[in-house]
Scaffold this motif. Sequence first.
Motif, mmCIF file in Angstrom:
data_model
loop_
_atom_site.group_PDB
_atom_site.id
_atom_site.type_symbol
_atom_site.label_atom_id
_atom_site.label_comp_id
_atom_site.label_asym_id
_atom_site.label_seq_id
_atom_site.Cartn_x
_atom_site.Cartn_y
_atom_site.Cartn_z
ATOM 1 N N ASN A 445 0.812 -1.212 0.000
ATOM 2 C CA ASN A 445 0.000 0.000 0.000
ATOM 3 C C ASN A 445 0.848 1.264 0.000
ATOM 4 O O ASN A 445 0.489 2.279 -0.597
ATOM 5 C CB ASN A 445 -0.929 0.009 1.217
ATOM 6 N N ARG A 446 1.976 1.208 0.669
ATOM 7 C CA ARG A 446 2.830 2.391 0.750
ATOM 8 C C ARG A 446 3.799 2.480 -0.421
ATOM 9 O O ARG A 446 4.127 3.577 -0.878
ATOM 10 C CB ARG A 446 3.606 2.382 2.066
ATOM 11 N N ARG A 447 4.261 1.325 -0.916
ATOM 12 C CA ARG A 447 5.352 1.331 -1.895
ATOM 13 C C ARG A 447 4.942 0.918 -3.308
ATOM 14 O O ARG A 447 5.677 1.160 -4.264
ATOM 15 C CB ARG A 447 6.471 0.413 -1.406
ATOM 16 N N GLY A 448 3.797 0.275 -3.482
ATOM 17 C CA GLY A 448 3.296 -0.034 -4.817
ATOM 18 C C GLY A 448 3.912 -1.275 -5.447
ATOM 19 O O GLY A 448 4.857 -1.873 -4.945
ATOM 20 N N ILE A 449 3.329 -1.650 -6.598
ATOM 21 C CA ILE A 449 3.733 -2.822 -7.368
ATOM 22 C C ILE A 449 4.594 -2.370 -8.542
ATOM 23 O O ILE A 449 4.247 -1.411 -9.240
ATOM 24 C CB ILE A 449 2.508 -3.588 -7.914
ATOM 25 N N TRP A 450 5.692 -3.079 -8.783
ATOM 26 C CA TRP A 450 6.537 -2.708 -9.914
ATOM 27 C C TRP A 450 5.980 -3.256 -11.216
ATOM 28 O O TRP A 450 5.575 -4.411 -11.320
ATOM 29 C CB TRP A 450 7.955 -3.236 -9.732
ATOM 30 N N ALA A 451 5.947 -2.393 -12.230
ATOM 31 C CA ALA A 451 5.626 -2.782 -13.601
ATOM 32 C C ALA A 451 6.415 -1.863 -14.524
ATOM 33 O O ALA A 451 6.722 -0.719 -14.168
ATOM 34 C CB ALA A 451 4.130 -2.653 -13.888
ATOM 35 N N ALA A 452 6.768 -2.354 -15.700
ATOM 36 C CA ALA A 452 7.590 -1.568 -16.610
ATOM 37 C C ALA A 452 6.885 -0.284 -17.044
ATOM 38 O O ALA A 452 7.527 0.749 -17.266
ATOM 39 C CB ALA A 452 7.958 -2.404 -17.834
ATOM 40 N N GLU A 453 5.559 -0.343 -17.135
ATOM 41 C CA GLU A 453 4.761 0.823 -17.533
ATOM 42 C C GLU A 453 3.614 1.013 -16.539
ATOM 43 O O GLU A 453 3.129 0.045 -15.963
ATOM 44 C CB GLU A 453 4.170 0.631 -18.938
ATOM 45 N N PRO A 454 3.178 2.260 -16.311
ATOM 46 C CA PRO A 454 2.043 2.485 -15.401
ATOM 47 C C PRO A 454 0.785 1.775 -15.905
ATOM 48 O O PRO A 454 0.553 1.692 -17.117
ATOM 49 C CB PRO A 454 1.866 4.007 -15.431
ATOM 50 N N ARG A 455 0.011 1.269 -14.970
ATOM 51 C CA ARG A 455 -1.224 0.584 -15.335
ATOM 52 C C ARG A 455 -2.375 1.143 -14.527
ATOM 53 O O ARG A 455 -2.217 1.488 -13.360
ATOM 54 C CB ARG A 455 -1.098 -0.926 -15.072
ATOM 55 N N ARG A 456 -3.501 1.178 -15.153
ATOM 56 C CA ARG A 456 -4.693 1.691 -14.480
ATOM 57 C C ARG A 456 -5.221 0.664 -13.487
ATOM 58 O O ARG A 456 -5.279 -0.537 -13.781
ATOM 59 C CB ARG A 456 -5.771 2.001 -15.516
ATOM 60 N N ASP A 457 -5.582 1.138 -12.316
ATOM 61 C CA ASP A 457 -6.209 0.283 -11.300
ATOM 62 C C ASP A 457 -7.714 0.470 -11.405
ATOM 63 O O ASP A 457 -8.271 1.485 -10.968
ATOM 64 C CB ASP A 457 -5.710 0.672 -9.908
ATOM 65 N N PHE A 458 -8.392 -0.508 -11.968
ATOM 66 C CA PHE A 458 -9.832 -0.397 -12.184
ATOM 67 C C PHE A 458 -10.627 -0.530 -10.888
ATOM 68 O O PHE A 458 -11.832 -0.287 -10.869
ATOM 69 C CB PHE A 458 -10.287 -1.455 -13.192
ATOM 70 N N PHE A 459 -9.955 -0.913 -9.807
ATOM 71 C CA PHE A 459 -10.629 -1.044 -8.516
ATOM 72 C C PHE A 459 -10.294 0.128 -7.586
ATOM 73 O O PHE A 459 -10.608 0.085 -6.398
ATOM 74 C CB PHE A 459 -10.225 -2.360 -7.844
ATOM 75 N N ALA A 460 -9.642 1.144 -8.130
ATOM 76 C CA ALA A 460 -9.149 2.241 -7.288
ATOM 77 C C ALA A 460 -10.271 2.948 -6.532
ATOM 78 O O ALA A 460 -10.068 3.438 -5.414
ATOM 79 C CB ALA A 460 -8.385 3.251 -8.151
ATOM 80 N N GLU A 461 -11.461 3.024 -7.109
ATOM 81 C CA GLU A 461 -12.569 3.736 -6.466
ATOM 82 C C GLU A 461 -13.360 2.851 -5.512
ATOM 83 O O GLU A 461 -14.284 3.329 -4.852
ATOM 84 C CB GLU A 461 -13.520 4.289 -7.551
ATOM 85 N N LEU A 462 -12.993 1.588 -5.451
ATOM 86 C CA LEU A 462 -13.694 0.663 -4.571
ATOM 87 C C LEU A 462 -12.865 0.422 -3.318
ATOM 88 O O LEU A 462 -11.639 0.489 -3.351
ATOM 89 C CB LEU A 462 -13.927 -0.675 -5.291
ATOM 90 N N PRO A 463 -13.525 0.163 -2.173
ATOM 91 C CA PRO A 463 -12.762 -0.108 -0.945
ATOM 92 C C PRO A 463 -11.962 -1.407 -1.086
ATOM 93 O O PRO A 463 -12.517 -2.455 -1.406
ATOM 94 C CB PRO A 463 -13.854 -0.226 0.129
ATOM 95 N N GLN A 464 -10.654 -1.327 -0.884
ATOM 96 C CA GLN A 464 -9.771 -2.472 -1.030
ATOM 97 C C GLN A 464 -8.779 -2.498 0.124
ATOM 98 O O GLN A 464 -8.205 -1.466 0.481
ATOM 99 C CB GLN A 464 -8.993 -2.394 -2.353
ATOM 100 N N ALA A 465 -8.549 -3.689 0.686
ATOM 101 C CA ALA A 465 -7.548 -3.817 1.748
ATOM 102 C C ALA A 465 -6.142 -3.593 1.202
ATOM 103 O O ALA A 465 -5.250 -3.128 1.907
ATOM 104 C CB ALA A 465 -7.644 -5.197 2.396
ATOM 105 N N VAL A 466 -5.960 -3.917 -0.071
ATOM 106 C CA VAL A 466 -4.667 -3.722 -0.722
ATOM 107 C C VAL A 466 -4.877 -2.883 -1.969
ATOM 108 O O VAL A 466 -5.694 -3.214 -2.829
ATOM 109 C CB VAL A 466 -4.021 -5.075 -1.103
ATOM 110 N N ARG A 467 -4.137 -1.782 -2.067
ATOM 111 C CA ARG A 467 -4.194 -0.933 -3.261
ATOM 112 C C ARG A 467 -3.193 -1.460 -4.279
ATOM 113 O O ARG A 467 -1.977 -1.343 -4.090
ATOM 114 C CB ARG A 467 -3.888 0.518 -2.896
ATOM 115 N N TRP A 468 -3.688 -2.008 -5.361
ATOM 116 C CA TRP A 468 -2.833 -2.644 -6.361
ATOM 117 C C TRP A 468 -2.402 -1.609 -7.405
ATOM 118 O O TRP A 468 -2.818 -1.618 -8.547
ATOM 119 C CB TRP A 468 -3.567 -3.812 -7.014
ATOM 120 N N THR A 469 -1.534 -0.713 -6.975
ATOM 121 C CA THR A 469 -1.054 0.370 -7.829
ATOM 122 C C THR A 469 0.226 -0.076 -8.515
ATOM 123 O O THR A 469 1.255 -0.294 -7.865
ATOM 124 C CB THR A 469 -0.786 1.635 -7.007
ATOM 125 N N GLU A 470 0.179 -0.200 -9.846
ATOM 126 C CA GLU A 470 1.318 -0.733 -10.600
ATOM 127 C C GLU A 470 1.986 0.356 -11.430
ATOM 128 O O GLU A 470 1.320 1.148 -12.094
ATOM 129 C CB GLU A 470 0.862 -1.854 -11.521
#
Length: 778
Positions: A445-470
């Motif tokens: 949640n604090r440091r994010g997921i590594w990916a070569a390119e930014p990706r949209r999180d389609f669940f960002a507006e929904l309550p999630q225990a883990v923010r899958w920000t890539e």
Amino acid sequence: MTADTLAVLERIERKVLWLSAFMVHHANSRATDGTKVGGHQASSASLVSLLTALYFHALRPDDVVALKAHAAPAFYAIQYLRGRLDADGLRTLRSYGGLQAYPSRLKNPDVVDLSTGSMGLGAVAATFGALGSRYLSAHADGDARRPRGPRRFIVMVGDAELDEGNVWEALGEEGVSGLDNVLWIVDVNRQSLDRVVSDTKARQLPALFDAFGWRVIELRYGRRLQALFARRGGTRLRARLDAMSYAEYQSLLRVPPATVRKALVAGADGPDAAVERLLASVDDAELPGLIGDLGGHDLAAILDALAEAEATHGRPCVILAHTIKGWGLPMAGDPLNHTALLSRPQIEALRDSLGVAPGAEWSGFDPGSPEAELIAALPPLFTAPTPGLTPEVPEALGETYPDDSSTQEAFGRVLGALSRLPLAEAIVTVSADVAVTTHLAGWINRRGIWAAEPRRDFFAELPQAVRWTEGPRGQHVELGIAEHNLFLLLGALGLSAELEGVPLLPIGTLYDPFVTRGLDALYHALYSCGRFIVVATPSGVSLSPEGGAHQSVITPGIGIALPAITYFEPAFAREVEWILLAALADLAARRGESLYLRLSTRPIDQRLAPPADAAQRERVLRGGYRLVDARRAPGYDPDRAVHLFAAGVMVPEALAASRALAAEGIFANVFVVTSPDRLYRGMTGSDPRGRDEGHAAVSRRHMSPIELVSADEEDVPVVSVLDGHPHTLAFIGSALGVTQIPLGVSDFGQSGARDDLYRHYGIDAASIARAARTLLGL
């Protein structure tokens, strides 16, 4: 390239062929105890042309190479010709303290970029090294964090090695398909150790690499055959060769020329007149050379393919180079040549055919010769950069833990605290699809997921225990369910300081029972000198509802047996913090070993732990301490005393047993074993890091069981217990010279309530107390 330069390269190629064959011959001529030395002359020969083109023309100073392990003699010959080894070094092949049978960064770091040997693992580890390089580039903040290592990772691998399933697990990882800093060169010699491989490889390999998004370059035939194909009837000859089974083709390398001609002319409906007319102009003496004219031995074709690969962008590239195993040797194409050795008459005949004078077997090229001048003009080989600044690691975090807390929960809290410190910039976590269930959520949640390119999180507006920000700045690498990939990536990331000049602190998580699934890869990662932290959780039958498939039993023994990694199994949350920070400090300073941290989801009352101070921290890190001192009890009688040694989640059971025994007038000391590994090494002095300093140096790091007891306790028997196989702690009685009953789990696990399982496997408080009474004869 001019014809003259190509001729020079061909003479170098012949020298490499000779030196690699003679080196193995010399190794097998040494006086031995009768054990065959071996050396793989045939496997080296199949790669000679490819290695010559690479190391004497195409390789750049910022390229690193992971070699096909069985071609090590040819590689060492090239290192000699390039000036990194002398002739005396070549004479040490497969001898104590000399050149290893397979390229080893651990044993021969002056010449080896990346370790290989265990089939399939070296190739994947190198590829993950390229991924690590991309990760570092995405996180470069100023010169201090900018990677200064390889521009390209080159993998040379045999076609039979691609039978290893871990290869395709790795190529299926999403992050690999965009690595245009990766080049694989596959030695398609159509042979494995025992046999000619299946014909299906011919169509499978190009299709598989293509399906995974790779650029595929195939070197099937050499220039002489290509020229023949261009003539009238040539398309029919090519079709005949293309349709020929691997076994039939291999047989043509071993039969008389007349048999070769007959086989090539043969058609489904009788002799092919067009092919027969085409071959009429080819003498019988030329046919063996013609049939063996494959692309992997045509230097000009190889150089063109290497240039094409270097120009590839946006994806990895593979060259499928068809070769002959044993090329240039009497054993060429023999299906059983893998371990074959040239006899003395054969090696002498080879020497004469290659123009090597008797007595000059170890000679390179004369100064001023065209070969020596070409070599002198080459750019230097890869030199590792000096590692940058060492990240600062605190000794403590000041974190608070709930009264009832598991060691797995403590791990998550420690990572959460670290995520707020500058040190976090150097930490990268890795998980094989178990990040959430191994308590990495706070870090992610604090440091994010590594990916070569930014990706949209389609669940960002929904309550999630883990923010899958890539995105490229993420610091967690999520892999698929493949433990080989986990360990090989950890090993590659753990070499970042040595290869890239930028230290990374890799932490990988997985379920403890699946350590065994990736054990070969873990061993390779350690042997390759990677330093990292493995957090294996949950563990043991304490994960009671999950049943035997998810309950680890034998992993503690693995933790003790594995070299270059230290196994800890803490009982309390503060111990997890101290152990992790000490391990991170070792990683940052490039000292010590990797860490295997075996944790549990069972909550333990933290109020049972002793006060946290510097002395207690030292005891925890050295491997153990006394938690209950029965000598202080009124009426203490050493004849009615027993020592209870417990690890991890078994500590509360040992404390309960101690209390029950006290009610019976039995004086039960309780010792917490935080590291069975360090306790064992403290007993034996078997720490490889202390060999040059003696046993005293070992004891400063490791606690011997003898240090835990006093002289007046020398006859007190021992009961040991842990949630794992009982042999893990069974050495303690021997160390103390007393009788011992080791308790633990020595059968498959099963589902059930925790108390029921503890009772069933004999690791509950009642079983511990019963064992104590048995030892005392009560």
